[in-house]
Design an enzyme around this catalytic site. Structure first.
Site, PDB file in Angstrom:
ATOM      1  CD  GLU A  33      -3.014  -0.873   0.033  1.00  5.01           C
ATOM      2  OE1 GLU A  33      -3.063   0.220  -0.566  1.00  5.01           O
ATOM      3  OE2 GLU A  33      -3.728  -1.841  -0.284  1.00  5.01           O
ATOM      4  CB  THR A  39       3.919   4.205  -7.180  1.00 10.27           C
ATOM      5  OG1 THR A  39       4.651   5.166  -6.426  1.00 10.27           O
ATOM      6  CG2 THR A  39       4.872   3.402  -8.022  1.00 10.27           C
ATOM      7  N   GLY A  77      10.379   8.194  -5.770  1.00  5.45           N
ATOM      8  CA  GLY A  77       9.930   9.538  -5.403  1.00  5.45           C
ATOM      9  C   GLY A  77       9.186   9.546  -4.067  1.00  5.45           C
ATOM     10  CE1 TYR A  78       4.684  13.223  -4.310  1.00  6.30           C
ATOM     11  CE2 TYR A  78       5.002  11.414  -5.838  1.00  6.30           C
ATOM     12  CZ  TYR A  78       4.503  12.665  -5.553  1.00  6.30           C
ATOM     13  OH  TYR A  78       3.843  13.347  -6.536  1.00  6.30           O
ATOM     14  CE1 TYR A 116      -6.827   2.953  -0.517  1.00  7.09           C
ATOM     15  CE2 TYR A 116      -4.478   3.118   0.004  1.00  7.09           C
ATOM     16  CZ  TYR A 116      -5.515   2.535  -0.703  1.00  7.09           C
ATOM     17  OH  TYR A 116      -5.264   1.515  -1.556  1.00  7.09           O
ATOM     18  CG  ASP A 134      -8.157   4.562  -4.172  1.00  2.00           C
ATOM     19  OD1 ASP A 134      -9.344   4.539  -4.548  1.00  2.00           O
ATOM     20  OD2 ASP A 134      -7.302   3.764  -4.605  1.00  2.00           O
ATOM     21  CB  CYS A 195     -19.785   3.163 -20.181  1.00  5.64           C
ATOM     22  SG  CYS A 195     -19.007   4.408 -19.152  1.00  5.64           S
ATOM     23  CB  CYS A 198     -19.760  -0.985 -17.264  1.00  2.00           C
ATOM     24  SG  CYS A 198     -19.957  -0.775 -15.500  1.00  2.00           S
ATOM     25  CB  CYS A 204     -23.874   3.484 -13.955  1.00  2.73           C
ATOM     26  SG  CYS A 204     -22.767   4.901 -13.937  1.00  2.73           S
TER      27      CYS A 204
HETATM   28  S1  SF4 Z   1     -19.765   2.540 -13.367  1.00  4.04           S
HETATM   29 FE1  SF4 Z   1     -20.847   3.869 -14.805  1.00  4.04          FE
HETATM   30  S2  SF4 Z   1     -19.341   5.336 -15.491  1.00  4.04           S
HETATM   31 FE2  SF4 Z   1     -18.228   3.674 -14.539  1.00  4.04          FE
HETATM   32  S3  SF4 Z   1     -17.715   2.286 -16.229  1.00  4.04           S
HETATM   33 FE3  SF4 Z   1     -19.646   1.559 -15.368  1.00  4.04          FE
HETATM   34  S4  SF4 Z   1     -21.220   2.571 -16.583  1.00  4.04           S
HETATM   35 FE4  SF4 Z   1     -19.334   3.668 -16.949  1.00  4.04          FE
END
Ligand code: SF4
Length: 351
Positions: A33, A39, A77-78, A116, A134, A195, A198, A204
């Protein structure tokens, strides 16, 4: 099917095979982590493997010299991450007998561990229901659930954290957290998210409202400061042996305890471009070795700064006493240096 189940099913089928996912050892999860903050995975993985090989246990890391830890970290870095990693290994060794603490609050108190990382370790290693936040999580959940406020605002983060917690699989918080992050990193990406294929595109918010490109919203970025630095690279040949002067950075900046060269920083608007060799006489306390060459400009980006650096190489055939650290040129590779300096040394074939 609800969001959580669909996400876990997706994760089961699509998760990347990464070395730290083969373990629940808090030392290794923590190491991964910290390395992966700021990175990319392809850049961080070899560092994870190098650290595990050099320091197989947290006790090994605690017993290491900070100089060696910084050297192994070189290029990532960092550097405060490496210094904190070392300090925390020593705390865990001294205060917890070498066993990572198992409660969120105790983990969160360790140096270099923020909300986180504490949530990631607590959930992955100890099955505690703390949701991680994150950039990937914020982007994915704000698109999915239609959060239209700027994600830089603490109140927005809180709102998204509540959504993440509400949807968490309390029996399996580690996988849930990793699934949300993985989905944001590999499908719901900043540009060109996937999308069309997805698994959430029917539910969504952003996709249904044709606003994927508009979410997440961000506040305007802070301006980047340009800094112009002129480095003095002084090599010395004495009794047939080559030396080079280094400067150890003692201040509390991001390069603390790394080595660079003595330098002159331009006042904004003045001396930003090439300097005459004579301008280095004060750094060299008026001894004036032979000026050999000046490099082209090296540009190095930090979070809020853009460094523009040039390296002025001088050489002396006799010893020059200066208040910097004189090291054998052939041993310069043993010194941890910022990436900017490493790029110059590699180009000049000094390492
Ligand atoms: S969650 Fe929504 S915005 Fe993200 S990839 Fe799926 S359809 Fe696209």
């Amino acid at each position: 099917m609800n969001f959580t189940l669909q996400l876990l099913l997706w994760y089961g089928k699509n998760k990347r095979n990464l070395p730290w996912r083969l373990t629940k050892d808090p030392y290794r999860v923590w190491l991964s982590e910290i390395i992966l903050q700021q990175t990319r995975i392809d850049q961080g993985t070899p560092y994870y493997e190098k650290f595990v090989a050099a320091y197989p246990t947290i006790e090994d890391l605690a017993a290491a010299d900070e100089h060696d830890v910084l050297k192994l970290w070189q290029g990532l870095g960092y550097y405060s991450r490496a210094r904190n990693l070392h300090a925390t290994a020593q705390t865990v060794s001294r205060d917890y007998g070498g066993n990572f603490p198992g409660g969120y609050d105790d983990i969160r108190k360790l140096k270099g561990i923020g909300d986180y990382t504490a949530a990631a370790i607590a959930s992955i290693c100890f099955d505690l229901p703390h949701a991680v936040m994150d950039g990937n999580v914020l982007r994915f959940l704000s698109r999915m659930f239609g959060i239209l406020d700027s994600i830089d605002l603490p109140a927005t983060k809180k709102k998204i954290q509540a959504i993440a917690t509400e949807n968490m699989d309390h029996l399996n918080p580690g996988d849930y957290n990793q699934a949300v992050m993985e989905f944001g990193a590999t499908v719901c990406t900043p540009a060109n998210p996937g999308c069309n294929s997805c698994v959430f595109n029917k539910s969504c918010f952003a996709f249904s409202n044709n606003s994927v490109g508009k979410i997440p919203k961000r506040s305007p970025r802070a301006t980047i400061r340009n800094r112009f630095i002129h480095y003095l690279v002084l090599t010395v040949t004495h009794k047939g042996t080559d030396f080079i002067y280094l400067n150890k950075r003692e201040g509390s900046d991001i390069w603390k305890n790394l080595y660079d060269f003595p330098s002159i920083e331009a006042v904004p608007g003045k001396k930003e471009h090439l300097l005459p060799a004579a301008d280095f006489s004060e750094l060299m306390q008026s001894s004036m070795p032979e000026f050999l060459e000046v490099s082209g400009q090296y540009v190095h980006l930090l979070t809020h700064q853009k460094l523009h650096a040039r390296f002025y190489h001088f050489h002396s055939d006799k010893m020059v006493e200066l208040p910097y650290i004189l090291v054998l040129l052939k041993e310069i590779h043993k010194y941890p240096v910022p990436r900017l300096i490493d790029r110059y040394l590699v180009k000049m074939q000094h390492v």
